[in-house]
Design a protein around this motif. Structure first.
Motif, PDB file in Angstrom:
ATOM      1  N   SER A 273      -6.079  -4.477  -3.918  1.00 33.93           N
ATOM      2  CA  SER A 273      -4.870  -4.201  -4.699  1.00 33.93           C
ATOM      3  C   SER A 273      -4.633  -5.427  -5.561  1.00 33.93           C
ATOM      4  O   SER A 273      -4.354  -6.515  -5.046  1.00 33.93           O
TER       5      SER A 273
ATOM      6  N   SER B 224      -3.277  -1.449  -8.567  1.00 32.01           N
ATOM      7  CA  SER B 224      -2.575  -1.394  -7.286  1.00 32.01           C
ATOM      8  C   SER B 224      -1.558  -0.271  -7.321  1.00 32.01           C
ATOM      9  O   SER B 224      -0.934  -0.026  -8.360  1.00 32.01           O
ATOM     10  N   MET B 225      -1.413   0.396  -6.193  1.00 28.69           N
ATOM     11  CA  MET B 225      -0.304   1.347  -6.077  1.00 28.69           C
ATOM     12  C   MET B 225       0.982   0.540  -6.009  1.00 28.69           C
ATOM     13  O   MET B 225       1.019  -0.530  -5.407  1.00 28.69           O
ATOM     14  N   ILE B 226       2.026   1.066  -6.621  1.00 24.05           N
ATOM     15  CA  ILE B 226       3.327   0.412  -6.582  1.00 24.05           C
ATOM     16  C   ILE B 226       4.379   1.471  -6.244  1.00 24.05           C
ATOM     17  O   ILE B 226       4.618   2.396  -7.021  1.00 24.05           O
ATOM     18  N   GLY B 227       4.983   1.310  -5.073  1.00 24.33           N
ATOM     19  CA  GLY B 227       6.029   2.254  -4.653  1.00 24.33           C
ATOM     20  C   GLY B 227       7.407   1.865  -5.166  1.00 24.33           C
ATOM     21  O   GLY B 227       8.329   2.682  -5.170  1.00 24.33           O
TER      22      GLY B 227
ATOM     23  N   ARG C 249       4.120  -6.798 -11.823  1.00 29.45           N
ATOM     24  CA  ARG C 249       3.135  -7.892 -11.821  1.00 29.45           C
ATOM     25  C   ARG C 249       2.500  -8.164 -13.185  1.00 29.45           C
ATOM     26  O   ARG C 249       1.292  -8.414 -13.266  1.00 29.45           O
TER      27      ARG C 249
ATOM     28  N   ILE D 137       4.741   7.992  -6.853  1.00 30.95           N
ATOM     29  CA  ILE D 137       3.985   6.739  -6.738  1.00 30.95           C
ATOM     30  C   ILE D 137       3.596   6.297  -8.152  1.00 30.95           C
ATOM     31  O   ILE D 137       3.553   7.115  -9.067  1.00 30.95           O
TER      32      ILE D 137
ATOM     33  N   ARG E  51      -2.810  -7.789  -8.207  1.00 31.01           N
ATOM     34  CA  ARG E  51      -1.445  -8.086  -8.674  1.00 31.01           C
ATOM     35  C   ARG E  51      -1.418  -9.245  -9.663  1.00 31.01           C
ATOM     36  O   ARG E  51      -0.353  -9.759  -9.989  1.00 31.01           O
TER      37      ARG E  51
ATOM     38  N   ARG F 246     -12.986  -3.414  -3.407  1.00 32.13           N
ATOM     39  CA  ARG F 246     -11.711  -3.184  -4.117  1.00 32.13           C
ATOM     40  C   ARG F 246     -10.573  -3.947  -3.438  1.00 32.13           C
ATOM     41  O   ARG F 246     -10.555  -4.109  -2.236  1.00 32.13           O
TER      42      ARG F 246
ATOM     43  N   ARG G 167      -9.681  -4.384   8.127  1.00 31.69           N
ATOM     44  CA  ARG G 167      -8.515  -4.334   9.014  1.00 31.69           C
ATOM     45  C   ARG G 167      -8.837  -3.514  10.255  1.00 31.69           C
ATOM     46  O   ARG G 167      -9.299  -2.381  10.139  1.00 31.69           O
TER      47      ARG G 167
HETATM   48  C1  LIG Z   1       2.074   4.120  -0.886  1.00 34.16           C
HETATM   49  C2  LIG Z   1       1.822   2.694  -1.282  1.00 34.16           C
HETATM   50  C3  LIG Z   1       2.789   1.974  -1.941  1.00 34.16           C
HETATM   51  C4  LIG Z   1       2.562   0.651  -2.324  1.00 34.16           C
HETATM   52  N1  LIG Z   1       3.527  -0.033  -2.977  1.00 34.16           N
HETATM   53  C5  LIG Z   1       3.311  -1.320  -3.354  1.00 34.16           C
HETATM   54  C6  LIG Z   1       4.309  -2.045  -4.064  1.00 34.16           C
HETATM   55  O1  LIG Z   1       5.379  -1.536  -4.393  1.00 34.16           O
HETATM   56  N2  LIG Z   1       4.038  -3.341  -4.421  1.00 34.16           N
HETATM   57  C7  LIG Z   1       2.843  -3.936  -4.106  1.00 34.16           C
HETATM   58  O2  LIG Z   1       2.674  -5.105  -4.449  1.00 34.16           O
HETATM   59  N3  LIG Z   1       1.872  -3.263  -3.430  1.00 34.16           N
HETATM   60  C8  LIG Z   1       2.073  -1.978  -3.063  1.00 34.16           C
HETATM   61  N4  LIG Z   1       1.088  -1.266  -2.401  1.00 34.16           N
HETATM   62  C9  LIG Z   1      -0.210  -1.907  -2.176  1.00 34.16           C
HETATM   63  C10 LIG Z   1      -0.347  -2.388  -0.745  1.00 34.16           C
HETATM   64  O3  LIG Z   1       0.601  -3.355  -0.501  1.00 34.16           O
HETATM   65  C11 LIG Z   1      -1.788  -2.856  -0.531  1.00 34.16           C
HETATM   66  O4  LIG Z   1      -2.604  -1.744  -0.394  1.00 34.16           O
HETATM   67  C12 LIG Z   1      -1.898  -3.780   0.652  1.00 34.16           C
HETATM   68  O5  LIG Z   1      -1.333  -5.009   0.301  1.00 34.16           O
HETATM   69  C13 LIG Z   1      -3.329  -3.962   1.108  1.00 34.16           C
HETATM   70  O6  LIG Z   1      -4.096  -4.582   0.111  1.00 34.16           O
HETATM   71  P1  LIG Z   1      -5.488  -3.976  -0.377  1.00 34.16           P
HETATM   72  O7  LIG Z   1      -5.182  -2.671  -1.055  1.00 34.16           O
HETATM   73  O8  LIG Z   1      -6.044  -4.999  -1.286  1.00 34.16           O
HETATM   74  O9  LIG Z   1      -6.340  -3.747   0.819  1.00 34.16           O
HETATM   75  C14 LIG Z   1       1.311   0.051  -2.026  1.00 34.16           C
HETATM   76  C15 LIG Z   1       0.335   0.792  -1.363  1.00 34.16           C
HETATM   77  C16 LIG Z   1       0.566   2.092  -1.003  1.00 34.16           C
HETATM   78  C17 LIG Z   1      -0.521   2.872  -0.315  1.00 34.16           C
END
Ligand SMILES: Cc1cc2nc3c(=O)[nH]c(=O)nc-3n(C[C@H](O)[C@H](O)[C@H](O)COP(=O)(O)O)c2cc1C
Length: 291
Positions: free
Chosen positions: A90, A236-239, A196, A265, A92, A88, A282
């Motif tokens: 995230s 992807s999570m987006i905060g 995105r 979230i 975008r 998996r 990581r």
């Molecule tokens: C609580 C939380 C908030 C996040 N907010 C954003 C965000 O606003 N924009 C974004 O591009 N990614 C966001 N992410 C995704 C992380 O940036 C992402 O997990 C990180 O880049 C690692 O990549 P991976 O999930 O592919 O391992 C968020 C992740 C978490 C857990």
């Protein structure tokens, strides 16, 4: 009393007593029973019903027909799980292709298996499966993220953020968002660097005072990204979106979030445009073992 034990069916194995997280089931005079003065604290987690050999237990609003079903086989062993998690990302970058409602429903269905910190789970989920509506919120969120630069560079505003939002939010803004926003990253002229171009967004929100809603929302969002991945979707999570929702009334209204709720979230979902060639591991150094 709303919970019941059918005495004719009960085999007095007492497994329900063992598994109940809040100890509301007792055994006296050869009888398993709900302790009247404790029953009000029932979490309605269903564990007693799930462990009972004879379906002798009935918890209010939970039925063997609707909420319980035969235990599925667990086919995912550790190596499979690690493979799935490592696979998996995230995501975008999305194809210009909408996600069918049935797929989104499957993601929502997966949340029914999530643990929760307090009962009932008061998290609301808003599914925005309409790119135009998402786009209508972007100018407001973008402007808000741009304003972060001014706020962090102003000592009074810095103090106010610390005072009103606490150190965790302050440090997230100052150390994470501010350097990114200062480069103009969130200006829409660069494209949508907020949602995105995703066709769908899930927003997890709850009444500001609702018990455990922050933790429960994050657990839901975690389940959602994993379920999306299992369905071949990217997520992807987006905060940034909840931050915009909580700060700008207009954005709250666009997404139909009740005024008294706060967003915790969001999760963007769509069809993944690119395939990653490698997994990322990581290193985690800040682990302390106490043995
Ligand atoms: C609580 C939380 C908030 C996040 N907010 C954003 C965000 O606003 N924009 C974004 O591009 N990614 C966001 N992410 C995704 C992380 O940036 C992402 O997990 C990180 O880049 C690692 O990549 P991976 O999930 O592919 O391992 C968020 C992740 C978490 C857990």
């Amino acid at each position: 009393m709303k919970n019941k034990i059918e005495q004719k069916l009960c085999k007095k194995c007492k497994l329900c007593i063992e598994v109940c997280p809040v100890n509301i089931i007792g055994f006296e005079e050869e009888k398993v029973f709900f302790i009247p003065e404790r029953e009000a604290i029932c979490l309605k987690c269903g564990q007693c019903m799930a462990i009972c050999n004879t379906k002798a237990i009935k918890i209010e609003n939970i039925s063997y027909e609707n909420q319980l079903f035969d235990l599925p086989e667990n086919k995912i062993l550790y190596n499979d799980l690690i493979g799935f998690l490592a696979n998996r990302r995230s995501v975008r970058n999305f194809k210009d292709k909408p996600v069918a409602k049935e797929m989104l429903q499957k993601i929502i269905d997966s949340l029914a298996f999530a643990p929760f910190g307090s009962s009932p789970n008061k998290v609301n989920i808003t599914v925005v499966n309409n790119r135009k509506i998402i786009e209508s919120a972007l100018p407001f969120i973008s402007e808000f993220l741009d304003n972060i630069v001014k706020w962090i560079e102003n000592p009074f505003m810095r103090f106010m953020i610390k005072f009103k939002k606490g150190m965790e939010t302050y440090n997230t803004i100052k150390n994470h968002l501010y350097p990114i926003a200062k480069l103009g990253n969130y200006k829409l002229g660069y494209g949508d660097r907020i949602t995105r171009n995703a066709p769908t967004i899930l927003i997890f929100h709850a009444n500001k005072g609702a018990e455990e809603h922050t933790n429960n929302s994050l657990i839901y969002a975690t389940y959602a990204i994993l379920a999306a991945h299992s369905l071949g979707l990217g997520a992807s999570m987006i905060g940034l979106v909840p931050a915009g929702i909580n700060k700008i009334q207009k954005v709250k209204h666009i997404f139909n979030i009740p005024d008294e709720n706060e967003a915790i979230i969001s999760v963007i979902i769509g069809y993944q445009k690119y395939k990653y060639k490698r997994a990322i591991k990581r290193d985690k150094e800040n682990i302390n073992w106490i043995e």
